[in-house]
Scaffold this motif. Structure first.
Motif, mmCIF file in Angstrom:
data_model
loop_
_atom_site.group_PDB
_atom_site.id
_atom_site.type_symbol
_atom_site.label_atom_id
_atom_site.label_comp_id
_atom_site.label_asym_id
_atom_site.label_seq_id
_atom_site.Cartn_x
_atom_site.Cartn_y
_atom_site.Cartn_z
ATOM 1 N N PRO A 195 0.852 -1.196 0.000
ATOM 2 C CA PRO A 195 0.000 0.000 0.000
ATOM 3 C C PRO A 195 0.887 1.246 0.000
ATOM 4 N N PRO A 196 0.383 2.359 -0.505
ATOM 5 C CA PRO A 196 1.190 3.584 -0.516
ATOM 6 C C PRO A 196 1.604 3.981 0.902
ATOM 7 N N LEU A 197 2.855 4.348 1.058
ATOM 8 C CA LEU A 197 3.366 4.741 2.372
ATOM 9 C C LEU A 197 2.598 5.941 2.926
ATOM 10 N N TYR A 198 2.171 6.850 2.047
ATOM 11 C CA TYR A 198 1.488 8.064 2.512
ATOM 12 C C TYR A 198 0.168 7.781 3.214
ATOM 13 N N GLU A 199 -0.347 6.568 3.087
ATOM 14 C CA GLU A 199 -1.561 6.214 3.829
ATOM 15 C C GLU A 199 -1.267 6.019 5.318
ATOM 16 N N ARG A 200 -0.007 5.867 5.678
ATOM 17 C CA ARG A 200 0.366 5.618 7.076
ATOM 18 C C ARG A 200 1.204 6.738 7.676
ATOM 19 N N VAL A 201 2.061 7.347 6.850
ATOM 20 C CA VAL A 201 2.947 8.411 7.326
ATOM 21 C C VAL A 201 3.288 9.310 6.140
ATOM 22 N N ASP A 202 3.507 10.574 6.394
ATOM 23 C CA ASP A 202 3.871 11.518 5.340
ATOM 24 C C ASP A 202 5.324 11.258 4.928
ATOM 25 N N PRO A 203 5.557 10.750 3.710
ATOM 26 C CA PRO A 203 6.926 10.431 3.293
ATOM 27 C C PRO A 203 7.867 11.637 3.310
ATOM 28 N N ASP A 204 7.361 12.818 2.941
ATOM 29 C CA ASP A 204 8.207 14.017 2.961
ATOM 30 C C ASP A 204 8.624 14.363 4.387
ATOM 31 N N ALA A 205 7.707 14.226 5.328
ATOM 32 C CA ALA A 205 8.030 14.495 6.730
ATOM 33 C C ALA A 205 9.026 13.465 7.259
ATOM 34 N N LEU A 206 8.841 12.208 6.893
ATOM 35 C CA LEU A 206 9.773 11.158 7.316
ATOM 36 C C LEU A 206 11.174 11.453 6.799
ATOM 37 N N ASP A 207 11.272 11.843 5.545
ATOM 38 C CA ASP A 207 12.577 12.191 4.977
ATOM 39 C C ASP A 207 13.182 13.398 5.691
ATOM 40 N N ALA A 208 12.352 14.380 6.002
ATOM 41 C CA ALA A 208 12.839 15.599 6.649
ATOM 42 C C ALA A 208 13.360 15.331 8.058
ATOM 43 N N VAL A 209 12.727 14.399 8.763
ATOM 44 C CA VAL A 209 13.164 14.082 10.133
ATOM 45 C C VAL A 209 14.615 13.621 10.148
ATOM 46 N N PHE A 210 15.008 12.857 9.127
ATOM 47 C CA PHE A 210 16.345 12.290 9.105
ATOM 48 C C PHE A 210 17.295 12.979 8.130
ATOM 49 N N ALA A 211 16.886 14.109 7.571
ATOM 50 C CA ALA A 211 17.755 14.868 6.662
ATOM 51 C C ALA A 211 18.859 15.551 7.464
#
Length: 86
Positions: free
Chosen positions: A34-50
């Protein structure tokens, strides 16, 4: 519990690494999940660990449900650890 430690390239996004790790654990192609965005915002996830504005790596941990797993993503410098728990 299954821990996968992934060394990423500079252009790899954490969200992509998570999807690929879960797909490998489930034994399917990443497009079958399933699309990851249905569970968590992928852009936000990337930003957390940038990296920070000074270029220093970020460290921390975040946990969310995805597919059949509870996914924990932790970063300590250049290494990302992904733990999948059912």
């Amino acid at each position: 519990m299954r821990e996968i430690t992934v060394e990423t390239q500079a252009d790899d996004s954490v969200s992509t690494v998570v999807v690929e790790a879960v797909a490998e654990a489930v034994g399917v192609d990443a497009t079958a999940l399933p699309p990851l965005y249905e569970r968590v915002d992928p852009d936000a996830l990337d930003a957390v660990f940038a990296p920070t504005a000074t270029g220093a790596p970020r460290t921390g941990e975040i946990q969310f449900s995805y597919s059949e797993y509870v996914v924990t993503v932790g970063c300590d410098g250049d290494e990302i650890a992904i733990t999948l728990d059912t």
